[in-house]
Structure formats: C-alpha cells, structure tokens
Enzyme design. Structure first.
Site, PDB file in Angstrom:
ATOM      1  N   HIS A 281       0.805  -1.222   0.000  1.00  0.00           N
ATOM      2  CA  HIS A 281       0.000   0.000   0.000  1.00  0.00           C
ATOM      3  C   HIS A 281       0.841   1.277   0.000  1.00  0.00           C
ATOM      4  CE1 HIS A 281      -3.793  -2.201   1.731  1.00  0.00           C
ATOM      5  NE2 HIS A 281      -3.239  -2.850   0.712  1.00  0.00           N
TER       6      HIS A 281
ATOM      7  N   TYR B  96     -12.612  10.405   3.269  1.00  0.00           N
ATOM      8  CA  TYR B  96     -13.201   9.321   2.482  1.00  0.00           C
ATOM      9  C   TYR B  96     -13.423   8.039   3.284  1.00  0.00           C
ATOM     10  CZ  TYR B  96     -13.037  12.619  -1.207  1.00  0.00           C
ATOM     11  OH  TYR B  96     -13.278  13.750  -1.941  1.00  0.00           O
TER      12      TYR B  96
ATOM     13  N   TYR C  11     -10.896  -9.205   5.696  1.00  0.00           N
ATOM     14  CA  TYR C  11     -10.431 -10.415   5.038  1.00  0.00           C
ATOM     15  C   TYR C  11     -10.909 -11.653   5.795  1.00  0.00           C
ATOM     16  CZ  TYR C  11      -7.429  -7.436   2.219  1.00  0.00           C
ATOM     17  OH  TYR C  11      -6.967  -6.470   1.358  1.00  0.00           O
TER      18      TYR C  11
ATOM     19  N   GLU D 297     -13.203   1.438  -4.866  1.00  0.00           N
ATOM     20  CA  GLU D 297     -13.965   2.672  -5.057  1.00  0.00           C
ATOM     21  C   GLU D 297     -13.437   3.519  -6.206  1.00  0.00           C
ATOM     22  OE1 GLU D 297     -14.867   3.363  -0.254  1.00  0.00           O
ATOM     23  OE2 GLU D 297     -13.696   4.833  -1.380  1.00  0.00           O
TER      24      GLU D 297
END
Length: 410
Positions: free
Chosen positions: A177, A287, A298, A277
């Site tokens: 990420h 957001y 998960y 998204e």
C-alpha cells in the site's frame, strides 16, 4: 425485459409473470454481483452499446519486467517505469531501450519499488520528469520504507539533476500500500496518492493512520512542482496536520486522473475484501477508511452484514461515486478519453484492474458515474496502467513478468 446493465434492484424487484421468471432473474442478479456489479447501481451500459463491445488490441511492445507507470514523451515514445528500479523508453515499433541510469535506489519488495511517472506540464521547455517510488530508510530508519517523489532531467539514457521533492512521513515496515499515482492539476500543482501502508485493520478499525492528520498514511497530498506547499491547500483544525495534505481516509489509491471538464481529481482506490472505489477527491474531504467501507474484513463471509462500519459513508464521510462488491477488482491506472477515436465514448473514464483483469469503461458526467462496462475481461491479463496517447488511442500496460503494452482500437 431489462438487460444486464439495469440496476439489479430494478430487475429483481419488478413485477414478472411467473415464479420461474422471478427465480431466473434473482439468479441473474447474483451473477451480476459476482462479476463486479456495483452496489450503488452504477453497473451499466452507457449509450446502449451492447456488452462485449467489439474492440481490438494491437500489441506495441513486450518483455517488460513488472512495469508500473508510463507517460508519452514529445517524440512519441513511452517512458515506462519497472518496479525493480529501472526506466525504459519504448517506441511504437516495439523497441525497448536499455535501462536509464542515475535513478535513486528503491525498496523493491512487495508492492514497493519504482512506481508512477509524469512529465512537467511545461515539458519540454521545462524538462523535468517526476516519478514516485518506495524510498528505503537509512540509519535509524533502516528496514523501513515510504513513498517519495523525485524529479530529474533526462539526457539520452541518463537521469540527472535529481531532486527529492516529497517524502512520506513516517516510514514504516512492510511492503504494501504505497499508492502512488501522480497527477498534475490544471494549475500545475501535483497530486500524490499515498496508501496507508496496510497499517489499518478493517476488522479492528481505528484512527491512528489514514484518519490521523499527523501522518501522511492514507492521504492524498498536493504540492508545487518544486516541493513547496500551495497556499490554497485546505487548512485542518487542531494544528497537527502535516503540510500538503489535500484529503484523508484513503486505503490504497492506485489510479488518478483529472476530469477534462471540471479539472477535479478522480481516483481509484483498493478496498479490502470488496469495496474498491472510484472517488471524486475534493479539498479537505474525508473518504472514511478504515471506519467505513463497502468491503469486508479479510476472511469474512461476503455480504452486507460484514461491511466495515455498515458500509454507507455519508453523512460523516464522502460516498464513493462507484464501488465493486462482493469481490474486489483491484482498480489501477486510469484515464479520461478526450480523443475522437471512440465514437459514443467521448468523456468516458477507463480504469484498469489487476485482480479483475479487466478494462472498465465508465460513463460519467461532471461528478457522477452513470454506468460502467467490463471490457477485455481475462483477455490480456492484469492491467496496471491506462493512458491516452497523443494520437487519441488508449494504451494499456499489463503487469508482471514479460508484461506488454497494447493499443486499444475500435
């Protein structure tokens, strides 16, 4: 009878002549969801074009090693990044250059490495090239990494005059990420998308990372081309916000593009298990991650019951324009079509996907996703990036070993 691009709720809830028809339509709705139908009702077919629209892929180049970003140079060649830390020039006849030298080291692990690339808005008169990368830590930060952005000037195959203009704070352990797309706004400021480095847990959501303005994790930042902070960036209360933050509450934004009419930033963002998204990213907005997601932790059984924070973002947070449930498509690079090569698709947004191995076509207006269609599903593999060429054609780049670049014709 409504076709497969109607809102699933409309198809399944309407009056039908028999119980058999009701069962068939219910099963069809389940199939739509499994294939990436959007729970917000935007899975649709803009302009009435049938599903499976006839398009052609033209192979441009192959043999790239885990490429991540690409941008057209003024001479018509593509400048491509490879995750291990190399850049190459790719011509339209398939010739791939040797590695460009002089680049700083990258943390090539997991999703980290050399990532996106963009040209200065005034290139070539101002010949800066900008790139994002996973920057390895040194000294006290050894073993850690964070997203950084540098710029340099290319001469032949040598990158020189390198300046690091942004460094994510803090650096953390792990290889996931990083974000991190780059997009220049109309005013020539630079948006940088930053993942939360997988520091937030949807099974135990908190406010320590993507919701924490004292960290760059899970943010989109906006800087000037030299790394300075624009004076009209949003101001957050409390006095703890790091410089440059434009928006917060993001998970892992791997696509970014500027709307050709409004000039606003649109972004694609990975959810956890489902909940990917498309967002319209505005100054100072939140957001929701990790407090809200239409995805699930998960390992959870897919369905509405496991959605993080109940799923619905409003009113506390910004609702996505579109999302994917119950499984993830893993959206990646994206581009608006502003050319004339695709009649009926003017202004559409095209988004690549990794897990979904699809090129998504989204019909949009200035601030809504109206409908979407899956193209090239499981045809060319994982799509890492999408750009619109100066010739008006879309170009897509696949992911992984022996990756390829294709021109999309219709």
């Amino acid at each position: 009878m409504a076709n497969r691009f109607s809102r699933c709720s409309d198809v399944c809830a309407g009056p039908h002549p028999s119980w058999l028809a009701r069962i068939w339509l219910a099963l069809w709705c389940l199939i739509l969801s499994a294939c990436g139908g959007s729970g917000d009702g935007t899975a649709g077919n803009p302009g009435g074009t049938p599903s499976g629209t006839s398009i052609k892929t033209v192979l441009i180049a192959q043999g790239l090693s885990s490429p991540w970003g690409m941008v057209f140079m003024p001479d018509g060649r593509l400048l491509v990044t490879e995750k291990a830390g190399t850049m190459r020039l790719v011509s339209m006849n398939g010739q791939v250059s040797g590695a460009i030298t002089g680049l700083p080291p990258v943390a090539n692990a997991g999703q980290g490495g050399l990532l996106d690339v963009q040209l200065d808005p005034d290139y070539p008169s101002t010949p800066w090239i900008y790139w994002s990368y996973a920057e390895p830590g040194v000294n006290a930060e050894a073993g850690l990494a964070g997203t950084a952005v540098a710029r340099g000037r290319l001469t032949e195959l040598i990158m020189g005059n390198i300046q690091v203009i942004f460094q994510q704070r803090p650096k953390v352990a792990g290889g996931n990420h990083f974000g991190s797309r780059l997009a220049f706004a109309r005013d020539k400021t630079l948006f940088i998308t930053l993942g939360e480095r997988m520091q937030d847990d949807p099974a135990n959501p908190g406010v320590d990372n993507a919701q924490n303005l004292a960290k760059h994790l899970g943010k989109i930042v906006r800087i000037n081309r030299d790394g300075g902070i624009p004076g009209d960036n949003p101001v957050f209360g409390g006095g703890l916000a790091l410089p440059g933050i434009w928006s917060l509450g993001h998970r892992n934004v791997q696509g970014a593009a500027i709307h050709p009419v409004t000039g606003e930033l649109w972004a694609s963002e990975h959810g956890p298990q489902g909940g990917d998204e498309i967002n319209l990213v505005r100054a100072g907005r939140n957001y929701g991650w990790p407090l809200r997601s239409y995805g699930c932790p998960y390992g959870a059984t897919p369905g509405e019951a496991c959605r993080v924070g109940g799923g619905v973002h409003a009113p506390s947070f910004e609702e996505p324009l579109s999302y994917w449930v119950p499984t993830s498509t893993a959206p990646s690079g994206m581009a608006f079509n502003t050319g004339a090569r695709y009649p009926g698709w003017e202004g559409n947004l095209f988004v690549g996907s990794l897990a979904g191995q699809t090129l998504w076509r989204l019909s949009v207006d200035n601030e809504h996703v109206l409908a979407r269609e899956a193209l090239l599903s499981n045809v060319i593999g994982r799509i890492r990036d999408v750009v619109l060429g100066p010739d008006g054609w879309l170009y897509v780049m696949t992911d992984g070993d022996n990756a390829r670049i294709y021109r999309i014709e219709r």
